[in-house]
Design a protein around this motif. Sequence first.
Motif, mmCIF file in Angstrom:
data_model
loop_
_atom_site.group_PDB
_atom_site.id
_atom_site.type_symbol
_atom_site.label_atom_id
_atom_site.label_comp_id
_atom_site.label_asym_id
_atom_site.label_seq_id
_atom_site.Cartn_x
_atom_site.Cartn_y
_atom_site.Cartn_z
ATOM 1 N N ARG A 25 -34.498 48.678 69.153
ATOM 2 C CA ARG A 25 -34.813 50.106 69.186
ATOM 3 C C ARG A 25 -35.192 50.478 70.615
ATOM 4 O O ARG A 25 -35.968 49.770 71.264
ATOM 5 N N THR A 26 -34.650 51.593 71.090
ATOM 6 C CA THR A 26 -34.905 52.053 72.451
ATOM 7 C C THR A 26 -35.463 53.471 72.411
ATOM 8 O O THR A 26 -34.893 54.341 71.748
ATOM 9 N N GLU A 27 -36.560 53.666 73.096
ATOM 10 C CA GLU A 27 -37.137 55.002 73.300
ATOM 11 C C GLU A 27 -37.249 55.216 74.806
ATOM 12 O O GLU A 27 -37.757 54.354 75.519
ATOM 13 N N GLY A 51 -33.934 58.756 70.436
ATOM 14 C CA GLY A 51 -34.066 57.317 70.256
ATOM 15 C C GLY A 51 -32.734 56.683 69.886
ATOM 16 O O GLY A 51 -31.815 57.357 69.412
ATOM 17 N N LYS A 52 -32.632 55.381 70.122
ATOM 18 C CA LYS A 52 -31.419 54.640 69.779
ATOM 19 C C LYS A 52 -31.814 53.354 69.078
ATOM 20 O O LYS A 52 -32.840 52.755 69.396
ATOM 21 N N GLU A 127 -30.847 58.984 67.245
ATOM 22 C CA GLU A 127 -31.709 59.898 66.527
ATOM 23 C C GLU A 127 -31.095 61.296 66.521
ATOM 24 O O GLU A 127 -30.644 61.780 67.548
ATOM 25 N N TYR A 128 -31.030 61.892 65.350
ATOM 26 C CA TYR A 128 -30.492 63.239 65.189
ATOM 27 C C TYR A 128 -31.642 64.235 65.325
ATOM 28 O O TYR A 128 -32.558 64.238 64.510
ATOM 29 N N VAL A 129 -31.591 65.017 66.383
ATOM 30 C CA VAL A 129 -32.690 65.947 66.663
ATOM 31 C C VAL A 129 -32.228 67.360 66.360
ATOM 32 O O VAL A 129 -31.173 67.768 66.774
#
Length: 129
Positions: A25-27, A51-52, A127-129
């Motif tokens: 996970r990447t932020e 995020g990914k 991440e769907y924003v």
Amino acid sequence: MIAVWGDVVFTVSEKKINTFDDFKRTETARWSKHDIHGQKQKSEFIGLEAGKVSFTMHFSAFHGVNPIVELDKFIKYVRSGEAHTLIIGTKRVGVGKWYMPGTDQSWDHIDNRGNILTAGLNVTMEEYV
């Protein structure tokens, strides 16, 4: 159940193995640098990038899974742009939903009739924003 995303259920049982490895996970934050004559740059926090997450899956006909059916399912998700909540264990990952911008497949073992016996899949979600 290990995890769930939409109708994909990651699970391990006596009859079926359908789970993931190498979960990452990447932020990332966005920062801007402002030049000031004769001084050090000033940094300003702008906000967050989406995020990914990424992970690898292995499908095997010997472990109760039809690899081509599973691979086709993930192609459908990439092509449809569906976004779903990602839950691992009982914990929601992130605050929103996740979509799948792409996957990479490997057809590792194919029998003499052209059936895929084992395959690998690298999944990337954003991440769907």
